[in-house]
Design a protein around this motif. Sequence first.
Motif, PDB file in Angstrom:
ATOM      1  N   HIS A   1       0.852  -1.145   0.120  1.00  0.00           N
ATOM      2  CA  HIS A   1      -0.093   0.041  -0.016  1.00  0.00           C
ATOM      3  C   HIS A   1       0.898   1.279  -0.137  1.00  0.00           C
ATOM      4  CE1 HIS A   1      -2.755  -3.162   1.896  1.00  0.00           C
ATOM      5  NE2 HIS A   1      -3.158  -2.653   0.782  1.00  0.00           N
TER       6      HIS A   1
ATOM      7  N   TRP B   1       3.033   2.903  -2.445  1.00  0.00           N
ATOM      8  CA  TRP B   1       3.041   3.799  -3.252  1.00  0.00           C
ATOM      9  C   TRP B   1       1.735   4.520  -3.630  1.00  0.00           C
ATOM     10  CZ3 TRP B   1       7.798   5.159  -3.187  1.00  0.00           C
ATOM     11  CH2 TRP B   1       8.870   3.954  -2.972  1.00  0.00           C
ATOM     12  N   PRO B   2       0.675   3.726  -3.481  1.00  0.00           N
ATOM     13  CA  PRO B   2      -0.579   4.453  -3.790  1.00  0.00           C
ATOM     14  C   PRO B   2      -0.997   5.603  -2.293  1.00  0.00           C
ATOM     15  CG  PRO B   2      -1.054   2.267  -4.099  1.00  0.00           C
ATOM     16  CD  PRO B   2       0.177   2.389  -3.552  1.00  0.00           C
ATOM     17  N   ALA B   3      -0.453   5.307  -1.342  1.00  0.00           N
ATOM     18  CA  ALA B   3      -0.551   5.967  -0.245  1.00  0.00           C
ATOM     19  C   ALA B   3       0.328   7.430  -0.444  1.00  0.00           C
ATOM     20  CB  ALA B   3      -0.181   5.377   1.161  1.00  0.00           C
TER      21      ALA B   3
ATOM     22  N   GLU C   1       1.268   8.860  -3.274  1.00  0.00           N
ATOM     23  CA  GLU C   1       0.785   9.333  -4.059  1.00  0.00           C
ATOM     24  C   GLU C   1      -0.239  10.257  -3.621  1.00  0.00           C
ATOM     25  OE1 GLU C   1      -0.310   7.105  -7.381  1.00  0.00           O
ATOM     26  OE2 GLU C   1       1.867   7.145  -8.269  1.00  0.00           O
ATOM     27  N   GLN C   2      -1.240   9.733  -2.659  1.00  0.00           N
ATOM     28  CA  GLN C   2      -2.213  10.459  -2.137  1.00  0.00           C
ATOM     29  C   GLN C   2      -1.735  11.452  -1.094  1.00  0.00           C
ATOM     30  OE1 GLN C   2      -5.068   7.938  -0.052  1.00  0.00           O
ATOM     31  NE2 GLN C   2      -6.398   9.429   0.581  1.00  0.00           N
TER      32      GLN C   2
ATOM     33  N   SER D   1       1.549  12.199  -8.712  1.00  0.00           N
ATOM     34  CA  SER D   1       1.825  10.718  -9.121  1.00  0.00           C
ATOM     35  C   SER D   1       3.265  10.865  -9.149  1.00  0.00           C
ATOM     36  CB  SER D   1       1.226  10.320 -10.203  1.00  0.00           C
ATOM     37  OG  SER D   1       1.421  11.185 -11.410  1.00  0.00           O
TER      38      SER D   1
ATOM     39  N   ASP E   1       6.974   7.743  -9.896  1.00  0.00           N
ATOM     40  CA  ASP E   1       7.390   6.324 -10.340  1.00  0.00           C
ATOM     41  C   ASP E   1       8.405   6.123  -9.661  1.00  0.00           C
ATOM     42  OD1 ASP E   1       7.981   4.012 -11.453  1.00  0.00           O
ATOM     43  OD2 ASP E   1       8.128   4.701 -13.459  1.00  0.00           O
TER      44      ASP E   1
END
Length: 108
Positions: free
Chosen positions: A80, A82-84, A86-87, A92, A94
Amino acid sequence: MCSLCGILGVENHWTDAVARPGVFSRNDETRSRRLERARRIRLANRVLAAYRLQLGDWQGRAYLLSTATGKTEVIDSLAHLWPAAEQLSGRSFDPLDPDLLSRLTARR
């Protein structure tokens, strides 16, 4: 779901060694599992530093992802992360970006 409920309900994730030999790791010694977890956090922080984020451990059961301004999110596994990130950062990114990898390689 609140952070506590999320932590209490999680199953073992493959990124975390557990105390049962042969499950995700051959490591069944508590000290070694903690060292493995600390190493994963250090490696993630090398990447996250480029985005002014920091990952910390929370009781060996979850991770705390924080921004430079103090916003923090509890995440239950590295899946969890990378999504967190970004949020929390509002952008975003990479972790395999060639420019980022070049900077990380240069800092060794």
